[in-house]
Every structure is written in structure tokens, then in C-alpha cells.
Enzyme design. Structure first.
Site, PDB file in Angstrom:
ATOM      1  N   ASN A   8      84.789  22.038  61.541  1.00 13.69           N
ATOM      2  CA  ASN A   8      84.036  23.269  61.799  1.00 13.69           C
ATOM      3  C   ASN A   8      84.166  24.244  60.636  1.00 13.69           C
ATOM      4  O   ASN A   8      83.256  24.392  59.842  1.00 13.69           O
ATOM      5  CB  ASN A   8      84.514  23.905  63.101  1.00 13.69           C
ATOM      6  CG  ASN A   8      83.945  25.300  63.292  1.00 13.69           C
ATOM      7  OD1 ASN A   8      82.759  25.509  63.134  1.00 13.69           O
ATOM      8  ND2 ASN A   8      84.806  26.265  63.590  1.00 13.69           N
ATOM      9  N   GLU A   9      85.309  24.899  60.515  1.00  7.69           N
ATOM     10  CA  GLU A   9      85.511  25.791  59.369  1.00  7.69           C
ATOM     11  C   GLU A   9      86.946  25.660  58.863  1.00  7.69           C
ATOM     12  O   GLU A   9      87.647  26.636  58.647  1.00  7.69           O
ATOM     13  CB  GLU A   9      85.144  27.241  59.708  1.00  7.69           C
ATOM     14  CG  GLU A   9      85.824  27.828  60.927  1.00  7.69           C
ATOM     15  CD  GLU A   9      85.347  29.239  61.243  1.00  7.69           C
ATOM     16  OE1 GLU A   9      84.262  29.635  60.775  1.00  7.69           O
ATOM     17  OE2 GLU A   9      86.067  29.945  61.969  1.00  7.69           O
ATOM     18  N   GLU A  26      77.625  27.463  70.852  1.00 11.59           N
ATOM     19  CA  GLU A  26      79.047  27.266  71.134  1.00 11.59           C
ATOM     20  C   GLU A  26      79.335  27.773  72.534  1.00 11.59           C
ATOM     21  O   GLU A  26      78.767  28.777  72.979  1.00 11.59           O
ATOM     22  CB  GLU A  26      79.938  28.005  70.139  1.00 11.59           C
ATOM     23  CG  GLU A  26      81.418  27.813  70.463  1.00 11.59           C
ATOM     24  CD  GLU A  26      82.364  28.236  69.352  1.00 11.59           C
ATOM     25  OE1 GLU A  26      83.553  27.891  69.422  1.00 11.59           O
ATOM     26  OE2 GLU A  26      81.919  28.925  68.423  1.00 11.59           O
ATOM     27  N   CYS A  35      84.730  26.900  67.068  1.00 13.94           N
ATOM     28  CA  CYS A  35      86.173  26.666  67.151  1.00 13.94           C
ATOM     29  C   CYS A  35      86.581  25.801  68.324  1.00 13.94           C
ATOM     30  O   CYS A  35      87.685  25.239  68.316  1.00 13.94           O
ATOM     31  CB  CYS A  35      86.907  28.003  67.179  1.00 13.94           C
ATOM     32  SG  CYS A  35      86.771  28.932  65.639  1.00 13.94           S
TER      33      CYS A  35
END
Length: 664
Positions: free
Chosen positions: A382-383, A52, A251
Site C-alpha cells: 500500500n504505502e 477503503e 492501510c
């Protein structure tokens, strides 16, 4: 008489010694490895890398560009640039000045710098780099820039690398020749090393000249590619022998708002046409504000696919699903407007795998890779969590499966390993027969040791598991005081025996975050640390590498008193067979404060007489690797001899050890 007493004394001493040996042997814990049966196949993707762009991991890190804001496209267009001799309040006496000119030729590269040189008093334009520029003595650096001459007689542009002491450590000059935009190139060779050099630009003559895309790259990049990746950082990744590369996050996939989300199509094609974007981590944490953190996308989706190919890893791109980060705005795309987001996913598969006759396959080919990348996996979200995610995920899944039924789709269970969000997500994704669910957990070292049995009781009829982001936190989640200490790394090693023991269910794992600039980080801990000249792997890195380099092909059962080794006597263990090297590999973590005697017994296979042993151990649980001691906690090699198909060893306190035994 004296001889008799001496003889009795000697017998007594020998008896005591023999008794001690017997006691020591009886105190040894016996680990029994059943090498007769494969419990499950170890997937080639078992141990991978999650990248990331956090902590200056891309621009200022893996992407080797040394000039910050090379195209003057930051919202503050001169951020990163200095004009020390310019006097804006007295233009009649100023040596000169640069003015940002906005153009509308194309949306990605709107700004140029118009330089006006008034006299010979020395107008200077200086780029500060990413916390400086790392320059190495004897190395060559490729300079490039775009320029268009205006009125006046500017005859030469001088480029100098200036060290921390103010001395010139390399220079070149270029004569601009055209009133039309033209790309100019040259090479600067450094005659000294500097961690925080700067690039100074001066001019001969007076007049106007327009500048854009001022760039400086080391020639010594990974695989020697022009305008490529930082060699030492990629080498650390390559050495891990990872099974996959997950990118670009994290994120940043989601963005704080949907307008600030990562859009892969804007990261491919010519470098100068890639539209810069604020990095969502730039002011996320008050403890580490980095308002100069932007994404140039010089490291874009093509480069990610190429990197995965270079290091022998499966490419695993993650795409946004029409939901901005739920820790920020949580902005949603209405369901009836989700079409373009889904099309982006379909077009990405075409970009990676399509024939050169397809629109996006042609783009890939024109970038230098006519062969397909043969992508297998794609992540959606992503989450994210909650009903809105499930609704959107289902739309993506239906569209992808309809057109590309062989693509494996990765879904997510949210940001936590338990609680309402997690339970809801897992329940719904199980109903949907999701292929692989991505779980994330940032918890204490104690949590990792206590949860080594996490997957033992998971439903084998449900989704496969991707442990996509995890790391032990020495203080607390998102604390700036977290350290990559041995306590954290050892606890992860213990936990990973549980991942490996459940390899029939857990098919992918990766530590996170991957990289951090020593002066540009936002989040700790991180697996690899670097500054402008050096990089080192943490203790966590070496634990991950020990697993990845010894992944094996088949899971074996290892037991202590007939039970899996999940913390009894503070021992944790797993075992695999590698049919490629014809070895049995046993991984053991001793989280206790005392060394322990072990007897490894191998059933169902004929083993060799010598074991290769790799040991990481220290009683300093707070110890860390550093730029000064990059290998302080790292694997140490030794050998041990087997007797009658068993290996008797003493595992040190606070140790993680890998035993490799050849089969006969």
C-alpha cells in the site's frame, strides 16, 4: 444650441462606453488552445475511485446488510445485540437468555447463539444495527437466519422493526420446524421510515433454539441483487464514470499486525464461511474510537470485482507484501517465508482471469461469474517504504512477470510526496524499471495550488505515476476538524489541471478516502458522506466527477502568453479533445477573489458556435455540502456563444469551470 450640447454629450458618453469595452477586452487573459496536435493519449484509467473500508464504508455502508454481528463472531460475540428482559442473576424468574456456544465445525463461523426461553414474560433479542438501521416506508426487506430447534416447544419466532419512537414499523413471523440446522427466510415490509430502527426478535413457546447468521437486507439493492450493495451509494460511483476501482485499501491491506492483514482468500466463497476480522481503524484514533468496527467480508474480493464490472471500471486490487503497517508494528515476514504471500498474488490473478478449469477460476465460476474478470492491474504493497519493501516487491515482481507477463504491477513510493522515504523509493523503483508508482499526498490547500507543476519536470523515461491517494486537508492531516469545503475542492481542481497536463506521465488518479458514515467516521475529509437513509457528494466529489466525465481522449496544449497556465493571475487550465464526442474541453480554475475576463482562442481546428459551460463557484470558501443542502456546491449548466473561433467569457471568482465546444 441645447441640441448641439446634447449631441456632444451623447458622443462623449458613447466614447466613454466604447473605451470601457476596449479596456475590458484588453484586460481579458487569452488562453490559446492548440487543437491541431495530440500531446498525449488520455488513458481510460485517468480518473478513478479508491475504496477503503474506513469510516464504516463497507459494513454499515456500501454493503447493504442491516444487522451488525449477524453471526456472533466478534471477539465480544454479543456486541450489537441486546437482551433487555434477561436477568442473568435470577434465572428462575428470567424470561430467558442467550448463551454463546462455540463450535469447531469450521474456522470462519465458530459461534452460535443458544436461546433459552423460560416463560411467557417476553424474552427479547434486539440488534442495534450500524448506528441504527435505515428503513424506508413501502420498501421490502429480506430476512434470513439459520436455526436448529432444541428441547421444548418454541413454535414461532417473531421479527419486528422498531422505529425511534418505539412503534412497530414492519414485522413477520417464521415457524422453525427442524432440529437440524436449516436456513429460513421471510420478508418484512415497512409501513414507516426510520433512520435508526432496530430489529427485535421474540419467541412463542418455551424451550431451546440455536440461532446463527441473522440477516436483513433491503430488496432495493444495486441491480436488485439479493444480499447486495446499497443502491444510492453505488449510483454516486457509477455517475462518476470511473476508469478504475482500487480496493480494498489502504492501510487495512497491511493490518496492524500480519495476523490482522487483509487476506483475500478469506473473503470469497459462501458468506457464512468468510472469517470476520477486526477493522484496523476501530481504535486507531482517540478522537473517534469505534470498538464495534469489524469486517464481515460480505463485501469481499468477488463483490469488488463485480462492482468494478458494474460501473465500467478496471479492477485494481492491492495486496500486502509481507509488511504490517509501518505506522503500527511494522512487522516483517522473513524473506525465506514470503512464498505464501507471493502465491496469494498468483492465485488472485487466476481467480480473476483463470479458466473455469483452474482451481481459483472454478471458485469464481461457482460464485456466479464463469467469465473471467479480465484484470489488468495488481498493486503490491500500500504505502510501505524503505529497503525491506523494495526487497519484497522485487520477489513479487519476478514471480508475477514469470507467470503472467501481461499483468501491470503497481508499486508504491511511501506515504508522503517528498522527503527521505519518497526519494529512496522513487530512486530504487526507477532502477527496477517499475511500471507504475503510486504516490500519496494529504496536504494543505495551499500545497495543492503551489504544486500544480509537480510533474512537469519528472523524467519521462522513468515509471508512470498513479496519484493514488490525495485530498486537501482544511486543518491538518488526520484532524477530526477537516472539512470538505470549497477552498479544498477548488485547490484540488487547480492541482488536477497539472495532473491532466502531464497525462503522458500520470496515468491514474484518485481522491481518498471515498466514503464516510456521518456517525461512524474516523478520518476526514471524505468524498461521499452518508447516513442510514441518505448520501451526498461533497464539493470534492463534484470536482472529481467534472474531470472524470470530461476526461477526453487526447491532451491538448493550452497556454497563457506562451506558457502553461499554472497559477499566473491565479488561473489554472488544461485542455483535452474527446474524439468520441468530437469536442474540445477546457478546464479552468480561478482561485482568485475577483472575476476574470477570459478569451479562449482555438487554433488548428474549426469549432462550433456554442459552448456548453459547467460552473462551480462560490465566494464562501468554507462552504460545504450537507444532508440539508446536498447540492449547495455543484456544477451549474449554461451556454455561451463563440465569435470567430474564440470564446469570450467571464470566469467567476473562486470558480472551477468546464467549457465544452463541438468541432465542425
Amino acid at each position: 444650441m441645447k441640441s448641439l450640447w446634447k449631441g456632444l454629450a451623447l458622443i462623449l458618453v458613447l466614447s466613454i462606453c466604447s473605451l470601457k469595452v476596449l479596456v475590458a477586452q484588453s484586460d481579458a487573459y487569452q488562453l490559446t488552445i492548440d487543437a491541431s496536435t495530440s500531446k498525449a493519449k488520455i488513458q481510460p484509467t485517468m480518473y478513478g475511485i479508491f475504496f477503503e473500508d474506513i469510516n464504516f464504508a463497507a459494513d454499515g455502508g456500501l454493503y447493504a446488510e442491516l444487522v451488525k454481528n449477524r453471526g456472533f463472531e466478534f471477539p465480544l460475540p454479543k456486541m450489537g445485540w441486546l437482551e433487555p428482559n434477561s436477568d442473568r442473576h435470577s434465572l428462575n424468574t428470567a424470561s430467558g437468555m442467550g448463551t454463546i456456544i462455540k463450535t469447531e465445525n469450521q474456522p470462519a463461523n465458530r459461534n452460535i447463539l443458544r436461546v433459552m426461553v423460560n416463560n411467557d414474560q417476553g424474552y427479547e433479542l434486539i440488534n442495534e444495527g450500524f448506528r441504527g438501521m435505515g428503513i424506508k416506508e413501502g420498501q421490502a426487506y429480506d430476512l434470513s437466519f439459520q436455526a436448529a430447534k432444541g428441547e421444548g416447544r418454541i413454535s414461532q419466532i417473531n421479527f419486528q422493526l422498531i422505529g425511534e419512537n418505539g412503534k412497530v414499523i414492519g414485522e413477520t413471523s417464521v415457524a422453525p420446524t427442524s432440529a437440524n440446522w436449516q436456513v429460513y427466510t421471510s420478508v418484512i415490509k415497512a409501513d414507516a421510515t426510520a433512520e435508526k430502527a432496530r430489529l427485535k426478535i421474540t419467541f412463542q413457546g418455551t424451550g431451546l433454539i440455536d440461532l446463527d447468521m441473522i440477516s436483513l437486507f433491503p430488496q432495493d439493492t444495486w441491480k436488485g441483487r439479493k444480499y447486495g450493495l446499497r443502491k444510492d451509494l453505488v449510483q454516486l460511483l457509477y455517475d462518476m464514470d470511473p476508469g478504475f476501482l482500487r480496493f480494498p485499501g489502504g492501510c487495512i491491506v497491511e493490518g496492524r499486525t500480519l495476523a490482522q492483514r487483509y487476506q483475500w482468500k478469506k473473503t470469497v466463497g459462501p458468506i457464512e464461511e468468510r472469517e470476520a476480522l477486526v477493522n484496523r481503524w476501530n481504535t486507531e484514533f482517540n478522537h473517534r474510537l469505534t470498538p464495534d468496527y469489524y469486517q464481515s467480508f460480505g463485501l469481499g474480493f468477488f463483490e469488488y470485482f463485480q462492482l468494478a464490472e458494474d460501473i465500467g471500471a478496471e479492477a485494481m486490487p492491492i495486496l500486502g507484501c509481507g509488511m504490517a503497517c509501518q505506522f503500527n508494528t511494522g512487522e516483517l515476514v522473513p524473506m525465506d517465508e514470503l512464498g505464501p504471500y507471493v502465491q496469494d498474488a498468483l492465485d488472485l490473478i487466476e481467480f480473476a482471469n483463470g479458466d473455469v478449469s483452474t482451481p481459483w477460476g472454478k471458485v469464481r465460476s461457482e460464485m456466479g461469474h464463469p467469465e473471467p474478470f479480465n484484470m489488468t492491474y495488481i498493486g503490491i504493497g500500500n504505502e510501505q517504504w524503505g529497503p525491506e519493501y523494495i526487497k519484497r516487491y522485487l520477489v513479487f515482481e519476478e514471480a508475477i512477470k514469470a507467470k503472467y507477463p501481461d499483468i501491470v504491477i503497481i508499486s508504491g513510493s511511501g506515504p508522503f510526496p517528498d522527503g527521505e522515504y519518497f526519494e529512496y523509493g522513487m530512486e530504487e523503483l526507477t532502477k527496477l524499471n517499475a511500471a507504475i508508482v503510486d504516490e500519496h499526498y494529504y496536504r494543505s490547500p495551499e500545497w495543492f495550488r503551489e504544486n500544480a507543476t509537480r510533474y512537469d519536470s519528472y523524467d519521462r523515461n522513468g515509471p508512470k505515476i498513479f496519484a493514488g491517494e490525495y485530498a486537501a486537508q482544511s486543518v491538518a492531516i488526520a484532524s477530526p476538524d477537516n472539512k470538505n469545503n470549497w477552498n479544498c475542492a477548488l485547490s484540488e481542481a487547480a492541482y488536477m489541471t497539472g495532473l491532466e497536463r502531464n497525462a503522458d506521465l500520470v496515468v491514474m488518479t484518485s481522491y481518498a478516502p471515498l466514503m464516510a458514515h456521518a456517525e461512524g467516521w474516523q478520518w476526514t475529509p471524505d468524498m461521499i458522506w452518508f447516513n442510514n437513509l441518505q448520501a451526498y457528494g461533497t464539493a470534492n466529489y463534484y470536482v472529481q466527477k467534472m474531470y472524470a466525465n470530461n476526461a477526453g481522449t487526447d491532451l491538448l496544449q493550452v497556454t497563457l502568453d506562451g506558457q502553461p497556465v499554472t497559477g499566473q493571475h491565479q488561473l489554472y487550465a488544461s485542455s483535452v479533445m474527446d474524439e468520441n464526442t468530437n469536442q474540445v474541453i477546457v478546464k479552468v480554475a480561478n482561485t482568485g477573489a475577483e472575476a476574470q475576463s477570459l478569451k479562449l482562442v482555438f487554433n488548428g481546428a474549426k469549432v462550433g458556435k456554442e459552448a456548453e459551460v459547467w460552473t462551480m463557484a462560490t465566494d464562501e470558501l468554507e462552504a460545504v455540502n450537507s444532508f440539508e443542502e446536498p447540492m449547495k456546491i455543484s456544477p451549474q449548466a449554461s451556454t455561451a456563444m463563440l465569435k470567430k473561433s474564440s470564446l469570450e467569457v467571464k470566469i467567476p471568482a473562486h470558480a472551477f469551470v468546464v467549457y465544452k465546444i463541438g468541432l465542425r
